[in-house]
Design an enzyme around this catalytic site. Structure first.
Site, PDB file in Angstrom:
ATOM      1  N   GLY A 270       0.939  -1.134   0.139  1.00  0.00           N
ATOM      2  CA  GLY A 270      -0.071  -0.003  -0.051  1.00  0.00           C
ATOM      3  C   GLY A 270       0.870   1.211  -0.017  1.00  0.00           C
ATOM      4  O   GLY A 270       1.820   1.327  -0.479  1.00  0.00           O
ATOM      5  N   HIS A 271       0.420   2.320   0.822  1.00  0.00           N
ATOM      6  CA  HIS A 271       1.059   3.653   0.833  1.00  0.00           C
ATOM      7  C   HIS A 271       2.462   3.426   1.441  1.00  0.00           C
ATOM      8  O   HIS A 271       3.490   4.277   1.265  1.00  0.00           O
ATOM      9  CB  HIS A 271       0.094   4.445   1.623  1.00  0.00           C
ATOM     10  N   PHE A 272       2.764   2.619   2.332  1.00  0.00           N
ATOM     11  CA  PHE A 272       3.922   2.354   3.074  1.00  0.00           C
ATOM     12  C   PHE A 272       4.639   0.945   2.767  1.00  0.00           C
ATOM     13  O   PHE A 272       4.799   0.292   3.791  1.00  0.00           O
ATOM     14  CB  PHE A 272       3.709   2.620   4.718  1.00  0.00           C
TER      15      PHE A 272
END
Length: 481
Positions: A270-272
């Site tokens: 995902g985002h991280f």
């Protein structure tokens, strides 16, 4: 071994007000090494780079500041400071001056992207390479998750501003870490807990809401960023968590519009992605930096690699390689710089060929060790040889791309060779059990150790010499894609 990071602050003068701010930063690595500057995003801080710093600091000087208003840096009142991305970029530019940075690879993520790209616009001569990890620069990269913020851009009313406060809640912070991750148990809870601690500080909500509102200035600046890309063509790597709910994969692919040679990689995160896929991302980054940032190796150390550069004492050995491949590999010329070393490597391969390990499994072991050593040349050579020996197209493709092998016995060899190389020769009982479960014994373990040892030698020389991968070792040479 990487060096442990130091945690310091430096006083930086705000040229708008003349006042001084203390900016916190983490630093690790040799003082005289090439610099990698890591710029974090929302809602985090340099803490997000703790693992990546560890993976890079054995070779590079790694520096990760906290932006003003974030982490452990000063967070002056929003009305007094004026939180815009232009202002943040000015402060980071002043930070680089304060600690004496004149050349660096620029790593940007989330908010770090518009800050870093402004820094690049202001000081293009300082950017040696660019790494964007979910750091957007194209409108097609913005998902529908931005709609509440877009509404605030269009109508900056108190009602729309109040709506954005939901983005500062703890459940939203945890969502940013968890969304798109197959195994959320890999996410360290201190990551989002620390982020939320800083978000909850008195007055920080106004800082973040001001930056939400100013993000529209980043979208307006995209054409300027694109012009910078086209004019300066920094070597660029975009590595992206493909399940990011805010920055879509199209944002990564768009880099090639202005940077045709950009390397684009997606990870199933995902985002991280550094929280859950650190080794995968760090491997891509290390390989990229080795090609683009290391300046004392390659031709600077070896000069040209060709027949004329080879000493006379290596002629017979090189002729033998020509007989095997139909040409002398570029790496062969590098090894020939010391003919006894080339002779030793050839003898190791001949000894490996006499072991109980079958020929395709030998190539699998050497590919696995090369991949663990981030040696693309070795991967290309031995994937090619595996194809010539009759390995299936699926096996060859997996060897080139790094995936698991469908054949259980070859997969056991791959895993054991990778364990030897990645664990500094100290394999675990688990590694031994897996090898034996595939029907192998101690003889196979010793043979794989020989394969890994041979690749440690030539992978090292490949990293030093930076030879171009010969056309005969590229996928087209074996008919694989």
């Amino acid at each position: 071994m990487s060096t442990p990071p130091t945690c310091r602050t430096v006083s930086v003068t705000d040229r708008r007000s003349g006042s001084a701010l203390d900016l916190f930063f983490r630093e690790a690595g040799p003082a005289d090494a090439p610099v990698v500057l890591l710029l974090h995003g929302f809602p985090t801080s340099s803490h997000q780079y703790r693992g990546l710093i560890d993976r890079l600091a054995d070779k590079y000087r790694v520096i990760a500041p906290d932006l003003p208003g974030f982490g452990f840096s000063d967070a002056p009142d929003a009305k007094r400071f004026g939180y815009t991305f232009d202002h943040l970029a000015e402060m980071i530019e002043a930070f680089t001056d304060a600690i004496g940075l004149t050349r660096y690879a620029l790593y940007v993520f989330d908010y770090g992207a518009p800050v870093g790209f402004r820094l690049a616009l202001a000081r293009p001569e300082r950017v040696a390479a660019l790494i964007s990890q979910n750091g957007n620069a194209y409108e097609e990269g913005l998902s529908d998750g931005w709609n509440p913020i877009r509404a605030y851009w269009q109508d900056p009313s108190e009602e729309n501003r109040a709506t954005l406060r939901a983005l500062l809640r703890s459940e939203t912070t945890r969502f940013q870490y968890a969304h798109g991750e197959a195994d959320t148990s890999l996410i360290a809870p201190e990551s989002y807990t620390l982020d939320q601690h800083f978000l909850d500080r008195p007055g920080n909500d106004e800082i973040q809401l001001d930056l939400f509102g100013d993000y529209k200035a980043n979208v307006a600046a995209y054409p300027r960023f694109h012009a910078y890309f086209r004019a300066h063509r920094p070597p660029t790597l975009a590595v992206w968590g493909k399940n990011d709910p805010f920055f879509l994969p199209a944002g990564a692919e768009a880099y090639r519009r202005d940077l045709p040679d950009a390397e684009i990689h997606f990870v199933d995160a995902g985002h991280f992605p550094l929280e859950t896929h650190l080794d995968e991302v760090a491997g891509l980054i290390r390989a990229f930096l080795a090609r683009t940032l290391d300046a004392a190796q390659g031709q600077a150390l070896f000069g040209s690699l060709n027949e004329a550069s080879a000493p006379a004492a290596a002629k017979d050995l090189l002729d033998g390689m020509r007989g095997v491949f139909g040409f002398v590999p570029n790496l062969g010329y590098a090894l020939a710089a010391e003919p006894p070393v080339l002779a030793a490597y050839i003898a190791m391969l001949q000894s490996l060929g006499a072991t109980s390990l079958d020929p395709i499994a030998q190539q699998v072991a050497m590919v696995a060790a090369s991949r663990a050593n981030a040696a693309d040349y070795g991967v290309a050579v031995h994937a090619t040889l595996a194809a010539r020996l009759g390995a299936s197209t699926d096996i060859v493709e997996a060897l080139r791309e790094g995936g698991p092998l469908g054949d259980p016995k070859l997969e056991a060899v791959r895993r054991f060779a990778a364990a030897i190389a990645s664990k500094r020769t100290q394999v675990s009982d688990s590694d031994v059990h897996a090898l034996r479960a595939a029907g192998y014994d101690h003889r196979t373990a010793v043979a794989i150790a020989l394969a890994a040892a041979a690749k440690t030698l030539v992978n090292t020389v490949a990293h030093l010499a930076r030879p171009e991968i010969d056309a005969g070792f590229r996928p087209a040479a074996t008919g694989s894609d």
